[in-house]
Design a protein around this motif. Sequence first.
Motif, short mmCIF file in Angstrom:
data_model
loop_
_atom_site.label_atom_id
_atom_site.label_comp_id
_atom_site.label_asym_id
_atom_site.label_seq_id
_atom_site.Cartn_x
_atom_site.Cartn_y
_atom_site.Cartn_z
N ARG A 13 0.84 -1.21 0.00
CA ARG A 13 0.00 0.00 0.00
C ARG A 13 0.87 1.26 0.00
O ARG A 13 0.63 2.19 -0.78
N LEU A 17 1.46 4.28 -2.82
CA LEU A 17 1.29 5.71 -2.52
C LEU A 17 2.55 6.49 -2.92
O LEU A 17 2.46 7.66 -3.31
N PRO A 39 -7.01 -1.37 -2.95
CA PRO A 39 -7.66 -0.17 -3.51
C PRO A 39 -6.74 0.70 -4.36
O PRO A 39 -7.21 1.59 -5.06
N LEU A 321 -0.74 10.62 10.39
CA LEU A 321 -1.38 9.31 10.53
C LEU A 321 -1.23 8.48 9.26
O LEU A 321 -1.37 8.99 8.14
N HIS A 322 -0.97 7.19 9.47
CA HIS A 322 -1.00 6.22 8.36
C HIS A 322 -1.88 5.06 8.80
O HIS A 322 -1.44 4.18 9.55
N HIS A 323 -3.09 5.10 8.34
CA HIS A 323 -4.09 4.07 8.66
C HIS A 323 -4.05 3.08 7.51
O HIS A 323 -4.14 3.46 6.35
N ARG B 13 -7.09 12.45 -7.95
CA ARG B 13 -5.95 11.55 -7.71
C ARG B 13 -5.17 11.97 -6.47
O ARG B 13 -4.85 11.15 -5.61
N ALA B 16 -7.05 11.34 -3.25
CA ALA B 16 -6.98 9.94 -2.82
C ALA B 16 -5.63 9.61 -2.19
O ALA B 16 -5.55 8.89 -1.19
N LEU B 17 -4.57 10.16 -2.77
CA LEU B 17 -3.24 9.91 -2.20
C LEU B 17 -3.13 10.49 -0.79
O LEU B 17 -2.44 9.95 0.07
N THR B 20 -5.99 8.31 1.66
CA THR B 20 -5.77 6.89 1.95
C THR B 20 -5.08 6.69 3.31
O THR B 20 -5.51 5.84 4.09
N PRO B 21 -4.04 7.49 3.63
CA PRO B 21 -3.42 7.31 4.95
C PRO B 21 -4.32 7.69 6.13
O PRO B 21 -4.00 7.38 7.26
N LEU B 22 -5.43 8.36 5.86
CA LEU B 22 -6.41 8.61 6.93
C LEU B 22 -7.39 7.44 7.05
O LEU B 22 -8.32 7.49 7.84
N GLY B 23 -7.21 6.43 6.21
CA GLY B 23 -8.10 5.27 6.24
C GLY B 23 -9.32 5.45 5.36
O GLY B 23 -10.27 4.68 5.44
N PRO B 39 -7.12 4.60 -10.90
CA PRO B 39 -6.36 3.52 -10.26
C PRO B 39 -6.38 3.57 -8.73
O PRO B 39 -5.99 2.60 -8.09
N LEU B 40 -6.83 4.68 -8.16
CA LEU B 40 -6.77 4.84 -6.71
C LEU B 40 -8.12 4.68 -6.02
O LEU B 40 -8.28 5.05 -4.86
N ARG B 282 -10.01 16.51 5.68
CA ARG B 282 -10.27 16.67 7.11
C ARG B 282 -11.49 17.55 7.33
O ARG B 282 -12.36 17.26 8.16
#
Lengths: 360, 360
Positions: A13, A17, A39, A321-323, B13, B16-17, B20-23, B39-40, B282
Motif C-alpha cells: 500500500r 502511494l 484499492p 497518521l498512516h491508517h 488523484r 486519494a493519495l 488513503t493514509p487517513l483510512g 487507479p486509486l 479533514r
Amino acid sequence: MKIGVIGGGQLGRMLALAGTPLGMNFAFLDPAPDACAAPLGEHLRADYGDQDHLRQLADEVDLVTFEFESVPAETVAFLSQFVPVYPSAEALRIARDRLFEKSMFRDLGIPTPAFADILSQADLDAAVASIGLPAVLKTRTLGYDGKGQKVLRSAEDVVGTFAELGSVPCLLEGFVPFTGEVSLVAVRGRDGETRFYPLVHNTHESGILRLSVASEDHPLQSLAEDYVGRVLKQLDYVGVMAFEFFEVDGGLKANEIAPRVHNSGHWTIEGAECSQFQNHLRAIAGLPLGSTAKVGESAMLNFIGEVPAVDKIVALDDCHLHHYGKAFKVGRKVGHATLRCSDMATLQDKIAEVEALIAG
Amino acid sequence: MKIGVIGGGQLGRMLALAGTPLGMNFAFLDPAPDACAAPLGEHLRADYGDQDHLRQLADEVDLVTFEFESVPAETVAFLSQFVPVYPSAEALRIARDRLFEKSMFRDLGIPTPAFADILSQADLDAAVASIGLPAVLKTRTLGYDGKGQKVLRSAEDVVGTFAELGSVPCLLEGFVPFTGEVSLVAVRGRDGETRFYPLVHNTHESGILRLSVASEDHPLQSLAEDYVGRVLKQLDYVGVMAFEFFEVDGGLKANEIAPRVHNSGHWTIEGAECSQFQNHLRAIAGLPLGSTAKVGESAMLNFIGEVPAVDKIVALDDCHLHHYGKAFKVGRKVGHATLRCSDMATLQDKIAEVEALIAG
C-alpha cells in the motif's frame, strides 16, 4: 511503468502511494480478499504458487518486487523467467534463512551472535552446551514479529523445544546482552549506487516493533554503513534493505536483514527527503536514487491491534497518521503515526502524547 | 469512511493519495475511460447528469465532494438529497458564475475590478463605454485555464465579440494594471475553524498557471486573510477554497475563487505540514484541521503538454515529481514538480534548473 508486488499488505500500500506520483501503476498478487493495498491498484487474488496468475502478473508488469521475504523460492524462480525481479532470488534465498544469513555475516567479517544450525534435539543439546544459556532458538525460516522463536534461560527450557517449534530446521543464537536495538535502512540502485538513512533506534514489545526514533547523529553510523555496504555488495543487491543490529559494548552485532522496505523505515515518508518506499521503487526501476537526508527529527509509533480515534491523532501537531485500512485484530499492525518535529526535545514530548493515545 | 468525488482527474488523484493514509476509500464519478484518479479507487464511469450512477454513488459513500466547480447544479441538488455534499450547493452556485462571484465580492466590501453583466452585444458596447478599454470579456460560467475569455484592447476588438464567445451570458471586467498575481488557499471546517496557507505568487502563460512560489512573509497576508475570511463566513463554507487576487498599488483586488483544492496549492504536499488535499478531506469529514505552516521554502512548476524525462527530474535534489499518469497533449496539465529548499536563494536556483528541463 507498471510494478507487480508479491503481497498486498501495508508495505505494498505504501509502495503504491509513493510510486503513483512517479507515474507508476501497481498490481498486487495476494490471496487475501481484503488485502489493504488492493484499492491502490489491480488485485490478482491468488496463492503465491499459482502459476497461472504469476504468469498473468509477469505479462502485465515491467518489474516485480515483494513486500515479504518468505515468498517461496519457486515463485521467484518462476517469475524470473519472464520479468525482472528485484531484489534477486539469491538475496531472498539468503535473507529468508537465518543460517544462510548469519553465515554470510560471519564470512563478511560482520560481528554476529554465536550461532549453531539445529536439525534435531540432539543438535540443540550439543549447541546449548557449547554456546551456553541464555540463548534463543529460532526457526530458520518464516519467523516474524517474534513468532517462531523461544528464549531458553534454563536447562529445563531446552527439553523438547525442538519439537515445540515444529521439528523444523532451527538456529540457536547466543543471547546478546544488548543495550539497544538499531536498524539501518539502505538503498542500492541497479548501477551499484548506495545510500543510507540515519540509524534508527527501535523498541520492541512482545517481539513486535513499537517505536522507532531516527537518530540525530549516531556514533555508530559509519560502522553500520560499512557492515551493510559489505552485504549489499556481496549480494549485488537492488532495492531497499533493512539491517537490524544489537548495540553491544559500544559496537554492533548483526541480528538480521530484511530484503525489502521495513517498518523501522516508515518514518522516512515525512521524515526524509525521499522515503524508503520511493527509493525502493527508484532503485528497482533504474532511476536515480533520492536523498536520504532527514527533514527535522522524526519518530514512528506503530498502532498494533487498533488505531486510536482518528480525530484525536490528527489533532496532534507534528503528527502524521498512516491508517492501513485493515480490520483490527490483536497483535496485528494496523497503522502507524510519524512525528516530525524541529528538535529532539519536542519529539520526545510528542512521543509521550501519542503513547498516551495508544494507552487510551 | 468512503468519499465520493465528482471528477476523476489529477485533483481527485491527489485527494486519494492524501486521504488513503487517513483510512479513507474513494469512488470517482467521471465519464472518461482513462480518468487518472481511477487507479486509486472505484471508478463509476458515467456522465455527471446520470441519475442512476449518482444514486449509486450516494448509496456507496459517506460524503461527496468535487474537483471542478462547473458541476451541473442539478447534479449537486440531486446528490444532496441522499448524502452530504461539501462545499455546499450555494457555494458552487456562486463560484461557478462570475457575476454572482463578483457581486458577492462587492457586497462584502472586497475590492474587485469594475465589472458589468453582459447579455447582448448592446450590453457589451454600453459597458465598454462605461468601464473603458482595455477590458476582458469572460463567459460567466465554464471558463478555465484562460478558456472562454477575450482581452479587448481597441474598439475593433469589441465588434462582434459577444457572438464570438458564443452569445452566452458574459461579464466584462475592467483591465487591472496589476504588478503580480497571488492566491490564498484557505480551509474551513464544519465547525467554522479556518486556516490559511501562506500567500502564493503565481505566474501564468497563455492563461495557464506555470509557476507558484509560496511567499516567505508577504506584507499582504493579513489583508488577504481578512478578505477570504469574509467569503468563507458568508458562504458558511466547508473545505478548501482558493482565492485569486491581483496585486495593485500595494493592495489586492479580488479576481476569482475556486471552491476546491487548487493548482496554486499543490506545493503544500511537501511544502506544508498538512497538504491542501488532506486538509480538504479533514474539513469535509469533520476532523480537526491540520497545520498550514510551511516546511522550508517551496515552489511548484506545472508540466504542461508533457512531463520531462522522469530520470532527469528525480535526479534533482529538493525536487518532488507528481506525474498524473495522463496522456500527453498540448496545453494539458500532465504533472508538476514541487521544490522544497532550506532558503529562497536555493529555491530560485532550483526553479531555474526545472525550467531548463521543461525547455528541454
